[in-house]
Scaffold this motif. Structure first.
Motif, PDB file in Angstrom:
ATOM      1  N   PHE A  45       0.897  -1.117   0.052  1.00  0.00           N
ATOM      2  CA  PHE A  45      -0.031  -0.008   0.043  1.00  0.00           C
ATOM      3  C   PHE A  45       0.800   1.320  -0.090  1.00  0.00           C
ATOM      4  N   TRP A  46       0.518   2.311  -0.706  1.00  0.00           N
ATOM      5  CA  TRP A  46       1.048   3.497  -0.538  1.00  0.00           C
ATOM      6  C   TRP A  46       0.244   4.598  -1.199  1.00  0.00           C
ATOM      7  N   LEU A  47       0.550   5.731  -0.638  1.00  0.00           N
ATOM      8  CA  LEU A  47      -0.190   7.226  -1.041  1.00  0.00           C
ATOM      9  C   LEU A  47       0.476   7.972  -2.048  1.00  0.00           C
ATOM     10  N   GLU A  48      -0.249   8.416  -2.936  1.00  0.00           N
ATOM     11  CA  GLU A  48       0.160   9.495  -3.863  1.00  0.00           C
ATOM     12  C   GLU A  48      -0.598  10.772  -3.864  1.00  0.00           C
ATOM     13  N   GLY A  49      -0.016  11.980  -3.638  1.00  0.00           N
ATOM     14  CA  GLY A  49      -1.012  12.974  -3.741  1.00  0.00           C
ATOM     15  C   GLY A  49      -0.457  13.922  -2.707  1.00  0.00           C
ATOM     16  N   ALA A  50      -1.713  14.317  -1.857  1.00  0.00           N
ATOM     17  CA  ALA A  50      -1.306  15.573  -0.780  1.00  0.00           C
ATOM     18  C   ALA A  50      -0.118  14.906   0.355  1.00  0.00           C
ATOM     19  N   PRO A  51       0.825  15.802   0.315  1.00  0.00           N
ATOM     20  CA  PRO A  51       1.736  15.220   1.485  1.00  0.00           C
ATOM     21  C   PRO A  51       1.147  15.399   2.754  1.00  0.00           C
ATOM     22  N   ASN A  52       0.072  16.017   3.148  1.00  0.00           N
ATOM     23  CA  ASN A  52      -0.311  16.262   4.561  1.00  0.00           C
ATOM     24  C   ASN A  52      -1.311  15.050   4.791  1.00  0.00           C
ATOM     25  N   ILE A  53      -1.361  13.906   3.941  1.00  0.00           N
ATOM     26  CA  ILE A  53      -2.253  12.696   4.257  1.00  0.00           C
ATOM     27  C   ILE A  53      -1.414  11.569   4.625  1.00  0.00           C
ATOM     28  N   PHE A  54      -1.332  11.017   5.664  1.00  0.00           N
ATOM     29  CA  PHE A  54      -0.522   9.824   6.290  1.00  0.00           C
ATOM     30  C   PHE A  54      -1.246   8.567   6.170  1.00  0.00           C
TER      31      PHE A  54
ATOM     32  N   TYR B  88      -4.996   9.951   7.958  1.00  0.00           N
ATOM     33  CA  TYR B  88      -5.295  10.832   8.573  1.00  0.00           C
ATOM     34  C   TYR B  88      -4.646  12.167   7.909  1.00  0.00           C
ATOM     35  N   GLU B  89      -5.529  13.418   7.876  1.00  0.00           N
ATOM     36  CA  GLU B  89      -4.910  14.601   7.537  1.00  0.00           C
ATOM     37  C   GLU B  89      -4.295  15.248   8.691  1.00  0.00           C
ATOM     38  N   ALA B  90      -2.875  15.885   8.567  1.00  0.00           N
ATOM     39  CA  ALA B  90      -2.275  16.266   9.658  1.00  0.00           C
ATOM     40  C   ALA B  90      -2.081  17.666   9.893  1.00  0.00           C
ATOM     41  N   PHE B  91      -2.305  18.476   8.899  1.00  0.00           N
ATOM     42  CA  PHE B  91      -2.103  19.948   9.040  1.00  0.00           C
ATOM     43  C   PHE B  91      -3.155  20.730   9.234  1.00  0.00           C
ATOM     44  N   GLY B  92      -4.574  20.211   9.096  1.00  0.00           N
ATOM     45  CA  GLY B  92      -5.880  20.989   9.500  1.00  0.00           C
ATOM     46  C   GLY B  92      -6.500  21.560   8.234  1.00  0.00           C
ATOM     47  N   GLY B  93      -5.703  21.179   7.199  1.00  0.00           N
ATOM     48  CA  GLY B  93      -6.285  21.677   5.728  1.00  0.00           C
ATOM     49  C   GLY B  93      -7.229  20.622   5.144  1.00  0.00           C
ATOM     50  N   HIS B  94      -6.952  20.499   3.776  1.00  0.00           N
ATOM     51  CA  HIS B  94      -7.737  19.265   3.185  1.00  0.00           C
ATOM     52  C   HIS B  94      -6.881  18.826   2.100  1.00  0.00           C
ATOM     53  N   GLY B  95      -7.225  17.705   1.610  1.00  0.00           N
ATOM     54  CA  GLY B  95      -6.270  17.114   0.601  1.00  0.00           C
ATOM     55  C   GLY B  95      -6.861  16.005  -0.258  1.00  0.00           C
ATOM     56  N   SER B  96      -6.462  15.505  -1.434  1.00  0.00           N
ATOM     57  CA  SER B  96      -6.624  14.544  -2.061  1.00  0.00           C
ATOM     58  C   SER B  96      -5.442  13.553  -2.238  1.00  0.00           C
ATOM     59  N   VAL B  97      -5.908  12.155  -2.167  1.00  0.00           N
ATOM     60  CA  VAL B  97      -4.591  11.237  -2.409  1.00  0.00           C
ATOM     61  C   VAL B  97      -5.400  10.041  -3.024  1.00  0.00           C
ATOM     62  N   LYS B  98      -4.603   9.528  -3.834  1.00  0.00           N
ATOM     63  CA  LYS B  98      -4.642   8.204  -4.238  1.00  0.00           C
ATOM     64  C   LYS B  98      -3.912   7.036  -3.333  1.00  0.00           C
ATOM     65  N   LEU B  99      -4.843   6.019  -3.013  1.00  0.00           N
ATOM     66  CA  LEU B  99      -4.417   4.853  -2.264  1.00  0.00           C
ATOM     67  C   LEU B  99      -4.125   3.752  -3.378  1.00  0.00           C
TER      68      LEU B  99
ATOM     69  N   SER C 285      -4.376  -1.708  -7.942  1.00  0.00           N
ATOM     70  CA  SER C 285      -5.542  -1.084  -7.704  1.00  0.00           C
ATOM     71  C   SER C 285      -5.504   0.154  -7.045  1.00  0.00           C
ATOM     72  N   THR C 286      -6.368   1.212  -7.298  1.00  0.00           N
ATOM     73  CA  THR C 286      -6.370   2.659  -6.918  1.00  0.00           C
ATOM     74  C   THR C 286      -7.793   2.870  -6.152  1.00  0.00           C
ATOM     75  N   LEU C 287      -7.667   3.752  -4.978  1.00  0.00           N
ATOM     76  CA  LEU C 287      -8.756   4.249  -4.629  1.00  0.00           C
ATOM     77  C   LEU C 287      -8.513   5.775  -4.420  1.00  0.00           C
ATOM     78  N   LYS C 288      -9.576   6.676  -4.943  1.00  0.00           N
ATOM     79  CA  LYS C 288      -9.354   8.164  -4.780  1.00  0.00           C
ATOM     80  C   LYS C 288     -10.172   8.363  -3.439  1.00  0.00           C
ATOM     81  N   LEU C 289      -9.405   9.313  -2.673  1.00  0.00           N
ATOM     82  CA  LEU C 289      -9.840   9.640  -1.331  1.00  0.00           C
ATOM     83  C   LEU C 289      -9.638  11.126  -0.924  1.00  0.00           C
ATOM     84  N   GLU C 290     -10.741  11.816  -0.453  1.00  0.00           N
ATOM     85  CA  GLU C 290     -10.766  13.268  -0.186  1.00  0.00           C
ATOM     86  C   GLU C 290     -10.765  13.413   1.406  1.00  0.00           C
ATOM     87  N   PHE C 291      -9.933  14.316   2.048  1.00  0.00           N
ATOM     88  CA  PHE C 291     -10.003  14.692   3.484  1.00  0.00           C
ATOM     89  C   PHE C 291     -10.029  16.059   3.779  1.00  0.00           C
TER      90      PHE C 291
END
Length: 170
Positions: A49-58, A83-94, A128-134
């Motif tokens: 598993f790995w994330l691609e996208g916003a660096p504020n999502i862990f 989780y989103e770590a900075f209090g903003g928003h973000g999009s990632v692909k899992l 496989s890929t999942l798109k997630l919004e935070f």
């Protein structure tokens, strides 16, 4: 009890720093072990598993589903908590590695009760890929139902209408 803490100086504001990544590394130290008689290709497996996208999502937790250990468990699941770590928003692909046979993906609450199905994009012979919004400081739990030899029928799937509720918080 054991207690440890650290102070990390950084330039700029917290939002511009890499403090959350440093904290994750500090709190989850790498334990290296060697296996005698093995070459490096057997020691380092491909990433599941790995994330691609916003660096504020862990991606913080990878574990087996709690329901997998029930006597009448009908499928094998993997729980991923991000989780989103900075209090903003973000999009990632899992991304899920090609060697992890995912049948379905669901978003759940923290107790792993199914809340809805996620759109899993699979490509033949690839991951496989999942798109997630935070949202700010959001914790998101994803349940992956794995394809197994025993669970080839759709009856063994977990669906939002069939998920069991917990009677208690403890």
């Amino acid at each position: 009890h054991e207690f440890s803490w650290a102070v990390m100086p950084h330039v700029g504001s917290f939002l511009e720093s890499d403090v959350p990544m440093a904290a994750l590394i500090y709190n989850s130290p790498l334990h290296v072990r060697t296996v005698p008689g093995q070459n490096a290709s057997h020691i380092v497996p491909p990433l599941p598993f790995w994330l691609e996208g916003a660096p504020n999502i862990f991606l913080e937790t990878i574990k087996r589903g709690e329901d997998d250990f029930e006597p009448n468990a009908s499928c094998t699941t993997v729980i991923l908590r991000m989780y989103e770590a900075f209090g903003g928003h973000g999009s990632v692909k899992l991304h899920v590695g090609e060697h992890v046979p995912v049948k379905r993906a669901y978003v759940t609450n923290i107790l792993e009760d199914t809340k809805g199905e996620l759109g899993l994009v699979s490509t033949t012979g690839a991951h496989s890929t999942l798109k997630l919004e935070f949202r700010g400081f959001e914790v998101k739990t994803v349940k992956l139902v794995l394809e197994t030899e025993e669970s080839n029928s759709d009856i063994s799937d977990i669906s939002p209408t069939m998920s069991s509720k917990r009677d208690s918080w403890v």
